[in-house]
Motif scaffolding. Structure first.
Motif, PDB file in Angstrom:
ATOM      1  N   GLU A  72       0.829  -1.211   0.000  1.00 51.70           N
ATOM      2  CA  GLU A  72       0.000   0.000   0.000  1.00 51.70           C
ATOM      3  C   GLU A  72       0.864   1.262   0.000  1.00 51.70           C
ATOM      4  OE1 GLU A  72      -2.563  -0.213   3.330  1.00 51.70           O
ATOM      5  OE2 GLU A  72      -3.692  -1.945   2.600  1.00 51.70           O
ATOM      6  N   MET A  73       1.925   1.252   0.789  1.00 50.62           N
ATOM      7  CA  MET A  73       2.817   2.418   0.863  1.00 50.62           C
ATOM      8  C   MET A  73       3.466   2.692  -0.485  1.00 50.62           C
ATOM      9  SD  MET A  73       4.623   1.814   4.580  1.00 50.62           S
ATOM     10  CE  MET A  73       5.849   3.074   4.260  1.00 50.62           C
ATOM     11  N   MET A  74       3.835   1.643  -1.207  1.00 50.55           N
ATOM     12  CA  MET A  74       4.498   1.829  -2.491  1.00 50.55           C
ATOM     13  C   MET A  74       3.543   2.395  -3.529  1.00 50.55           C
ATOM     14  SD  MET A  74       7.148  -1.370  -2.950  1.00 50.55           S
ATOM     15  CE  MET A  74       5.925  -2.646  -2.721  1.00 50.55           C
ATOM     16  N   ILE A  75       2.298   1.870  -3.557  1.00 49.84           N
ATOM     17  CA  ILE A  75       1.368   2.322  -4.584  1.00 49.84           C
ATOM     18  C   ILE A  75       0.700   3.645  -4.218  1.00 49.84           C
ATOM     19  CG2 ILE A  75      -0.713   1.192  -3.733  1.00 49.84           C
ATOM     20  CD1 ILE A  75       0.530   1.409  -7.378  1.00 49.84           C
ATOM     21  N   ASN A  76       0.640   3.978  -2.937  1.00 48.21           N
ATOM     22  CA  ASN A  76       0.028   5.245  -2.507  1.00 48.21           C
ATOM     23  C   ASN A  76       1.044   6.373  -2.377  1.00 48.21           C
ATOM     24  OD1 ASN A  76      -2.565   4.184  -2.337  1.00 48.21           O
ATOM     25  ND2 ASN A  76      -2.294   3.514  -0.219  1.00 48.21           N
ATOM     26  N   GLY A  77       2.304   6.051  -2.628  1.00 50.36           N
ATOM     27  CA  GLY A  77       3.345   7.065  -2.526  1.00 50.36           C
ATOM     28  C   GLY A  77       3.381   7.969  -3.746  1.00 50.36           C
TER      29      GLY A  77
ATOM     30  N   GLU B 281      10.104   3.327  -6.001  1.00 49.32           N
ATOM     31  CA  GLU B 281       9.266   2.188  -5.622  1.00 49.32           C
ATOM     32  C   GLU B 281       7.967   2.197  -6.412  1.00 49.32           C
ATOM     33  OE1 GLU B 281       8.859   2.414  -1.376  1.00 49.32           O
ATOM     34  OE2 GLU B 281      10.508   0.998  -1.079  1.00 49.32           O
ATOM     35  N   TYR B 282       7.366   3.391  -6.563  1.00 51.80           N
ATOM     36  CA  TYR B 282       6.129   3.486  -7.341  1.00 51.80           C
ATOM     37  C   TYR B 282       6.395   3.105  -8.791  1.00 51.80           C
ATOM     38  CZ  TYR B 282       1.796   5.262  -9.316  1.00 51.80           C
ATOM     39  OH  TYR B 282       0.609   5.359  -9.979  1.00 51.80           O
TER      40      TYR B 282
END
Length: 286
Positions: free
Chosen positions: A79-84, A90-91
């Motif tokens: 979640e952190m990677m895709i919401n960043g 990372e995204y």
């Protein structure tokens, strides 16, 4: 001279009666003592059994907490990677053609695949080079089969203690017949643009404790089984069913996520102030 023995006889009878009474009294005391001993033993056995039950309940609760935290940690990382920010590496990785989400977003033909990787917070396992991409027929997309967790390898555990192992499974949620038309298209993008697609994903994080019981049934290793029940081959088990049959403590955390690729999008929110980005202004038609 006449001798009488009535007194002696009476005395003898009294003595015999007293001896008989005392013998009966000692027997009753013994029985009472034995009964108390039996009651004490029963109370002790019940206490021991209750203690064992409490210990099992406490251990089960601790195992459940550890497994839940591990699965949740794997989900939060994704979640952190895709919401960043879309500018982060990372995204860019996860939405690239080799990433866990980009594999589906950039190629609609991969919509029925299952992207599997072994979660390890110390390394990057969300790219196809370190993943297993399983196809519905049981084969592997582009021979990619490097993401299955191996409980014999220390590097596949979530920590150096080699206690918990977590395997991630990402698939596209099957399309509902009542789905909104063009609901998969990102607002403000062209339908033909590969980066304009968005999907709803099924994310399954399965954590297990291989140290308690080997996650294996006969020759089938549980982590090698699919998490998608609809894709289970004949005479095989799903990942969850295999863990249950192997009596391996495990927990699967399931969640759904809407993901779109915004790495090349332009945000246009003027709020009536400032100068708009030229890309947000329509060119006048002649």
């Amino acid at each position: 001279m006449v001798h009488r023995y009535y007194s002696s006889s009476a005395t003898g009878k009294n003595i015999n009666m007293n001896m008989t009474y005392r013998s009966s009294e000692r027997g009753a005391t013994l029985i009472v003592v034995l009964l108390f001993l039996v009651l004490i033993m029963l109370a002790g056995a019940i206490a021991v059994r209750q203690s064992n039950t409490n210990l099992k309940v406490a251990t089960s609760d601790q195992i459940n907490t550890v497994l839940l935290q591990s699965s949740d940690s794997a989900n939060q990382k994704l979640e952190m990677m895709i919401n960043g920010s879309p500018t982060t590496s990372e995204y860019q990785d996860v939405v690239s053609v080799a990433g866990v989400f980009g594999h589906f977003l950039l190629n609609p033909n991969n919509a029925k695949n299952e992207f599997i990787y072994c979660f390890n917070p110390r390394t990057k396992r969300y790219l196809t080079a370190n993943a297993t991409v399983r196809q519905p027929d049981g084969g592997y997309w582009s021979s990619m089969n490097s993401g299955i967790c191996d409980y014999t390898k220390a590097g596949d555990y979530t920590s150096a203690r080699q206690t918990v192992m977590t395997q991630m499974s990402v698939t596209v949620t099957p399309t509902s017949p009542n789905a909104e038309r063009f609901g998969h298209v990102v607002v403000g993008k062209e339908v033909e643009d590969r980066t304009s697609k968005k999907y709803k994903f099924d994310i399954r994080a399965t954590s297990a404790l291989p140290a308690y019981s080997e996650p294996k049934v006969s020759s089938d290793k549980c982590f090698e089984q699919t998490s998608i029940k609809a894709n289970v081959a004949a005479n095989k088990k799903s990942l969850n069913e295999c863990m249950l049959a192997a009596t391996t403590p495990s927990k699967m955390l399931y969640e759904q996520a809407d993901v779109e690729n915004v790495s090349s999008s332009t945000v246009c929110i003027p709020f009536g102030k400032g100068t708009l980005n030229p890309k947000c202004v329509l060119s006048p038609t002649s």
